[in-house]
Design a protein around this motif. Structure first.
Motif, PDB file in Angstrom:
ATOM      1  N   GLU A  89       0.835  -1.209   0.000  1.00 16.98           N
ATOM      2  CA  GLU A  89       0.000   0.000   0.000  1.00 16.98           C
ATOM      3  C   GLU A  89       0.865   1.254   0.000  1.00 16.98           C
ATOM      4  OE1 GLU A  89      -2.724  -0.056   3.266  1.00 16.98           O
ATOM      5  OE2 GLU A  89      -3.857  -1.748   2.469  1.00 16.98           O
ATOM      6  N   SER A  90       1.932   1.229   0.816  1.00 18.33           N
ATOM      7  CA  SER A  90       2.827   2.388   0.891  1.00 18.33           C
ATOM      8  C   SER A  90       3.491   2.654  -0.457  1.00 18.33           C
ATOM      9  CB  SER A  90       3.887   2.149   1.963  1.00 18.33           C
ATOM     10  OG  SER A  90       4.816   3.197   1.980  1.00 18.33           O
ATOM     11  N   GLU A  92       2.329   1.848  -3.379  1.00 22.98           N
ATOM     12  CA  GLU A  92       1.305   2.366  -4.288  1.00 22.98           C
ATOM     13  C   GLU A  92       1.043   3.850  -4.020  1.00 22.98           C
ATOM     14  OE1 GLU A  92      -2.035  -0.215  -3.657  1.00 22.98           O
ATOM     15  OE2 GLU A  92      -1.152  -1.854  -4.816  1.00 22.98           O
ATOM     16  N   LYS A  93       0.940   4.206  -2.738  1.00 26.98           N
ATOM     17  CA  LYS A  93       0.707   5.616  -2.381  1.00 26.98           C
ATOM     18  C   LYS A  93       1.878   6.489  -2.825  1.00 26.98           C
ATOM     19  CE  LYS A  93      -2.214   4.818   1.652  1.00 26.98           C
ATOM     20  NZ  LYS A  93      -2.260   4.918   3.119  1.00 26.98           N
ATOM     21  N   GLN A  94       3.096   5.990  -2.619  1.00 32.99           N
ATOM     22  CA  GLN A  94       4.264   6.771  -3.017  1.00 32.99           C
ATOM     23  C   GLN A  94       4.270   7.009  -4.525  1.00 32.99           C
ATOM     24  OE1 GLN A  94       8.002   5.324  -1.440  1.00 32.99           O
ATOM     25  NE2 GLN A  94       7.065   4.949   0.565  1.00 32.99           N
ATOM     26  N   GLN A  96       1.622   7.166  -6.432  1.00 33.55           N
ATOM     27  CA  GLN A  96       0.576   8.159  -6.693  1.00 33.55           C
ATOM     28  C   GLN A  96       1.068   9.560  -6.322  1.00 33.55           C
ATOM     29  OE1 GLN A  96      -2.710   6.773  -4.360  1.00 33.55           O
ATOM     30  NE2 GLN A  96      -3.302   5.189  -5.819  1.00 33.55           N
ATOM     31  N   PHE A  97       1.740   9.674  -5.174  1.00 31.26           N
ATOM     32  CA  PHE A  97       2.247  10.974  -4.729  1.00 31.26           C
ATOM     33  C   PHE A  97       3.307  11.509  -5.683  1.00 31.26           C
ATOM     34  CE2 PHE A  97       1.181   9.788  -0.076  1.00 31.26           C
ATOM     35  CZ  PHE A  97      -0.124  10.210  -0.246  1.00 31.26           C
ATOM     36  N   TYR A 159       7.283  12.369  -0.351  1.00 31.62           N
ATOM     37  CA  TYR A 159       7.895  11.033  -0.320  1.00 31.62           C
ATOM     38  C   TYR A 159       8.337  10.687   1.096  1.00 31.62           C
ATOM     39  CZ  TYR A 159       8.515  12.195  -5.287  1.00 31.62           C
ATOM     40  OH  TYR A 159       8.337  12.598  -6.584  1.00 31.62           O
ATOM     41  N   GLU A 162       5.244   9.854   3.572  1.00 33.64           N
ATOM     42  CA  GLU A 162       4.651   8.508   3.438  1.00 33.64           C
ATOM     43  C   GLU A 162       5.586   7.440   3.985  1.00 33.64           C
ATOM     44  OE1 GLU A 162       2.406   5.306   2.945  1.00 33.64           O
ATOM     45  OE2 GLU A 162       1.726   7.370   2.929  1.00 33.64           O
ATOM     46  N   SER A 166       4.762   5.052   7.178  1.00 34.02           N
ATOM     47  CA  SER A 166       4.794   3.593   7.020  1.00 34.02           C
ATOM     48  C   SER A 166       5.748   2.958   8.033  1.00 34.02           C
ATOM     49  CB  SER A 166       5.231   3.206   5.611  1.00 34.02           C
ATOM     50  OG  SER A 166       4.282   3.615   4.680  1.00 34.02           O
TER      51      SER A 166
END
Length: 194
Positions: A89-90, A92-94, A96-97, A159, A162, A166
């Motif tokens: 998940e982290s 994926e979020k990174q 996206q960010f 970056y 997140e 995490s």
């Protein structure tokens, strides 16, 4: 011939007396041996009962330890699965960010130098505390990063945020699992002593 019969009669009586004496002595010896055997048997039975009781306690202790071991293994597996899920998940979020920060105008703006220097120093201090330095390392804690027109952009802080969140979440989960493992360990020790 009469004397012969009389002598034979006396001899038979004497033999009977001797036989009776031998029989009496043998009976008393057997009786005392029987008493010894019975007392040794009673002691052996007592020892067997004690050994059975000790075996029962050890089996109970082994069952509790096996249960605790299985429980800890299940916790470790669950933690590893959760860690993998959070890492995914982290990541994926990174991603996206990164896309958002790259396309956003604010992502290219510079963070004020005093804040950027403080963040770099803090990051260097954390790295130096958590890893051992080689003798010839050029990245020494406490030194300022190389001057640049923009040391850190707002996009780059995303970056860091997140990753830090995490890492903090993973550390909190590890602490929670350690507490749970300690609780299980003390519970299993308490039940084996009973």
């Amino acid at each position: 011939m009469l004397t012969f019969w009389l002598t034979l009669k006396h001899l038979m009586r004497a033999a009977l007396v001797v036989a009776a004496g031998v029989l009496l002595i043998t009976t008393s010896l057997l009786s005392s041996n029987l008493h010894k055997v019975r007392s040794e048997l009673a002691q052996s039975q007592s020892s067997i009962r004690q050994l059975k009781e000790e075996l029962r306690k050890q089996q109970a202790s082994a069952k509790v330890q096996a249960y605790a071991y299985r429980k800890l293994n299940n916790l470790a597996e669950a933690f590893e699965g959760e860690r993998m899920r959070l890492t995914k998940e982290s990541d994926e979020k990174q991603n996206q960010f990164r896309v958002l920060a790259k396309n956003a105008e604010a992502g290219h703006q510079c963070v004020p130098d005093d804040i950027a220097v403080r963040l770099y120093r803090y990051a260097n201090r954390l790295r130096s505390d958590s890893t051992s330095r080689t003798a010839g390392s050029s990245d020494k804690p406490g030194t300022d990063p190389t001057p640049a027109p923009c040391r850190l952009t707002y996009g780059q802080t995303v970056y860091w945020t997140e990753r830090l969140l995490s890492a903090l979440d993973e550390a909190n989960r590890k602490l929670e699992n350690i507490r749970l493992a300690e609780k299980l360990s003390t519970e299993s020790l308490g039940s084996t002593e009973q």
